[in-house]
Design a protein around this motif. Structure first.
Motif, PDB file in Angstrom:
ATOM      1  N   LYS A  44       0.870  -1.177   0.000  1.00 36.11           N
ATOM      2  CA  LYS A  44       0.000   0.000   0.000  1.00 36.11           C
ATOM      3  C   LYS A  44       0.902   1.219   0.000  1.00 36.11           C
ATOM      4  CE  LYS A  44      -3.808  -2.268   2.251  1.00 36.11           C
ATOM      5  NZ  LYS A  44      -4.752  -2.261   3.350  1.00 36.11           N
ATOM      6  N   SER A  48      -0.106   6.309  -4.297  1.00 36.94           N
ATOM      7  CA  SER A  48      -0.659   5.669  -5.492  1.00 36.94           C
ATOM      8  C   SER A  48      -1.494   4.462  -5.094  1.00 36.94           C
ATOM      9  CB  SER A  48       0.466   5.244  -6.445  1.00 36.94           C
ATOM     10  OG  SER A  48       1.279   4.267  -5.837  1.00 36.94           O
ATOM     11  N   SER A  49      -1.989   3.781  -6.089  1.00 38.91           N
ATOM     12  CA  SER A  49      -2.811   2.599  -5.843  1.00 38.91           C
ATOM     13  C   SER A  49      -1.943   1.442  -5.346  1.00 38.91           C
ATOM     14  CB  SER A  49      -3.546   2.215  -7.121  1.00 38.91           C
ATOM     15  OG  SER A  49      -2.629   1.977  -8.151  1.00 38.91           O
ATOM     16  N   PRO A  50      -2.558   0.401  -4.771  1.00 42.53           N
ATOM     17  CA  PRO A  50      -1.792  -0.752  -4.276  1.00 42.53           C
ATOM     18  C   PRO A  50      -0.918  -1.366  -5.369  1.00 42.53           C
ATOM     19  CG  PRO A  50      -4.058  -0.872  -3.531  1.00 42.53           C
ATOM     20  CD  PRO A  50      -3.987   0.256  -4.520  1.00 42.53           C
ATOM     21  N   ASP A  81       7.847   0.398 -11.446  1.00 42.53           N
ATOM     22  CA  ASP A  81       6.874   0.523 -10.356  1.00 42.53           C
ATOM     23  C   ASP A  81       7.423   1.265  -9.144  1.00 42.53           C
ATOM     24  OD1 ASP A  81       4.828  -0.688 -11.708  1.00 42.53           O
ATOM     25  OD2 ASP A  81       5.125  -2.665 -10.802  1.00 42.53           O
TER      26      ASP A  81
END
Length: 116
Positions: A44, A48-50, A81
């Motif tokens: 998490k 940003s998103s998971p 990422d």
């Protein structure tokens, strides 16, 4: 830090992180790349998103400043990422990169009053 069997890599100390994160590209050509284990862990992120990691593995790092070696568990993510490799709070404390002082903290059972 130097990755055993690899090259020198830059790590950010992230005192808000509960795990250590390394980009997949850092492990190319090392003995660790084939040893990456599957993980169901989901990260998490605060901004940003998971994020689903590629896997996790233990990596030996050498602090180039003092020569000390550490075996650290990392979750590995795709290169795009993460903007940086990160050492989380617990690992940073164990590697003596940071020190947490507890003497000025009030016990958790006490009430805290905020003044405005």
């Amino acid at each position: 830090m130097k990755i055993k069997g690899g090259h020198q890599a830059i790590f950010q100390v992230d005192t808000g992180a509960t795990c250590n994160v390394i980009r997949a590209g850092e492990l190319r050509g090392t003995k660790y790349k084939p040893k990456v284990a599957h993980t169901n862990q989901v990260l998490k992120m605060y901004n940003s998103s998971p994020l689903r990691p590629v896997g996790k593995c233990w990596i030996q790092l050498t602090n180039l400043r003092n020569g000390k070696k550490y075996k650290v568990e990392f979750v590995m993510v795709k290169d795009n990422d993460a903007d940086a490799n990160r050492v989380g709070s617990m690992a940073a404390q164990q590697m003596n990169l940071i020190q947490v002082n507890h003497e000025n903290l009030q016990p958790s059972s006490s009430k805290v009053v905020f003044l405005m």
